[in-house]
Scaffold this active site. Structure first.
Site, PDB file in Angstrom:
ATOM      1  N   TYR A  50      -1.242  -0.688  10.277  1.00 24.79           N
ATOM      2  CA  TYR A  50      -1.495  -1.165   8.908  1.00 24.79           C
ATOM      3  C   TYR A  50      -0.332  -0.737   7.999  1.00 24.79           C
ATOM      4  CZ  TYR A  50      -3.703  -1.470   4.282  1.00 24.79           C
ATOM      5  OH  TYR A  50      -3.981  -1.746   2.966  1.00 24.79           O
ATOM      6  N   LYS A  53       2.478  -3.004   5.945  1.00 24.58           N
ATOM      7  CA  LYS A  53       2.687  -2.959   4.496  1.00 24.58           C
ATOM      8  C   LYS A  53       4.142  -2.589   4.146  1.00 24.58           C
ATOM      9  CE  LYS A  53      -1.497  -4.072   3.098  1.00 24.58           C
ATOM     10  NZ  LYS A  53      -1.756  -5.341   2.402  1.00 24.58           N
ATOM     11  N   SER A  68       0.857  -1.194   0.000  1.00 29.24           N
ATOM     12  CA  SER A  68       0.000   0.000   0.000  1.00 29.24           C
ATOM     13  C   SER A  68       0.885   1.233   0.000  1.00 29.24           C
ATOM     14  CB  SER A  68      -0.863   0.010   1.269  1.00 29.24           C
ATOM     15  OG  SER A  68      -1.514   1.255   1.422  1.00 29.24           O
TER      16      SER A  68
END
Ligand SMILES: NC(=O)c1ccc[n+]([C@@H]2O[C@H](COP(=O)([O-])OP(=O)(O)OC[C@H]3O[C@@H](n4cnc5c(N)ncnc54)[C@H](OP(=O)(O)O)[C@@H]3O)[C@@H](O)[C@H]2O)c1
Length: 257
Positions: free
Chosen positions: A161, A165, A148
């Site tokens: 998160y 990533k 991401s």
């Protein structure tokens, strides 16, 4: 000259492929000739996705196998079923990802941290290890994993998160280093904001649309179908000298600096 994007005879194994970007990538791989096993947790959604793609390409190229990417025993069964259905794996697409906590990293519960890291990072290491012997035996293969643009910036709400990533890009670089001498390539795909169920809370509001229309160079949010081309490129000979990279697909919202 041969078609650089031809995937005829190739076997692809995908996680997180019943909808969103994964389904679009599966469709593109199948349309270019690959046989594809799609997986996610819900068999009914997978069956519907496989049927839709097979109808569209006019051949039975996509097979649906339910598996939770966060469970090693599911992953082993997924690889075993793929072998039984289609044979050794040439292309791995680790697309399943979770984002289960919204808020500052100082407040994330340990369980949420561990699950995020396990599904987004460790599960992809398990998968890579399971399919690498197939690729080594065939003299090469391609692995790609969905990271991401969240990997590139700190965030006060999606910090862990983003950390997961970024760790996934670290995993990709190490896979590329370790397996490169055996002809295996590994790359990350880094989407910007894409209109899928996963990110609905982030894009389904007038402010997000307005920001996209005024700030993203291509003046729109991403759509799942924007990702099929990257999967075909990274899975095929078109990217034969590309490994260890993070390919950012974000309408220009995140430029290299
Ligand atoms: N959308 C965005 O803006 C955006 C931006 C950057 C990165 N990403 C990344 O893109 C990837 C795909 O997301 P998407 O936006 O396309 O989401 P999506 O449309 O919600 O699809 C997610 C897919 O993953 C499956 N899945 C979720 N948890 C799973 C698990 N534990 N094991 C196996 N399958 C699982 C889902 O099916 P089941 O629920 O049936 O398991 C579904 O097939 C994710 O890695 C995400 O982090 C998304």
């Amino acid at each position: 000259m041969k078609n650089l994007f031809d995937l005829t005879g190739k076997v692809a194994l995908m996680t997180g492929a019943s909808k969103g970007m994964g389904k679009s990538m599966a469709h593109a791989l199948a349309a270019h000739g690959a046989q594809v096993v799609i997986s996610s947790r819900k068999q009914d959604q997978l069956d519907a996705a496989a049927q839709e793609i097979n109808d569209a390409v006019g051949a039975t190229r996509v097979h649906a196998v339910a598996a939770n990417a966060g469970r090693p025993e599911d992953q082993q069964a997924l690889v075993d079923k793929t072998h039984a259905l289609l044979g050794p794996v040439d292309i791995l697409v680790g697309n399943a990802g979770v984002n289960i906590f919204y808020g500052p990293i100082s407040e994330i519960p340990d369980g949420a941290y561990e699950k995020t890291m396990q599904v987004n990072v460790q599960a992809n290491l398990w998968l890579a290890r399971l399919v690498a012997p197939d690729m080594i035996a065939r003299g090469g293969g391609s692995m790609m994993f969905t990271s991401s643009i969240g990997a590139f910036h700190p965030s006060e709400t999606l910090g862990v998160y983003g950390m997961s990533k970024l760790a996934l890009i670290g995993l990709v670089r190490n896979l590329a280093q370790e397996y490169g001498p055996r002809g295996i390539r590994a790359n990350a795909i880094c989407p910007g904001l894409v209109r899928t169920d996963f990110a609905k809370a982030l894009w389904d509001n007038p402010e997000a649309e307005a920001r996209a229309n005024s700030q993203i160079p291509l003046r729109r949010l991403g759509e799942p179908d924007d990702f099929g081309g990257a999967a075909v490129f990274l899975g095929s000979d078109a990217s034969s000298y590309v490994t260890g990279q993070a390919l950012t697909i974000c309408g220009g919202s995140n430029m290299w600096a």
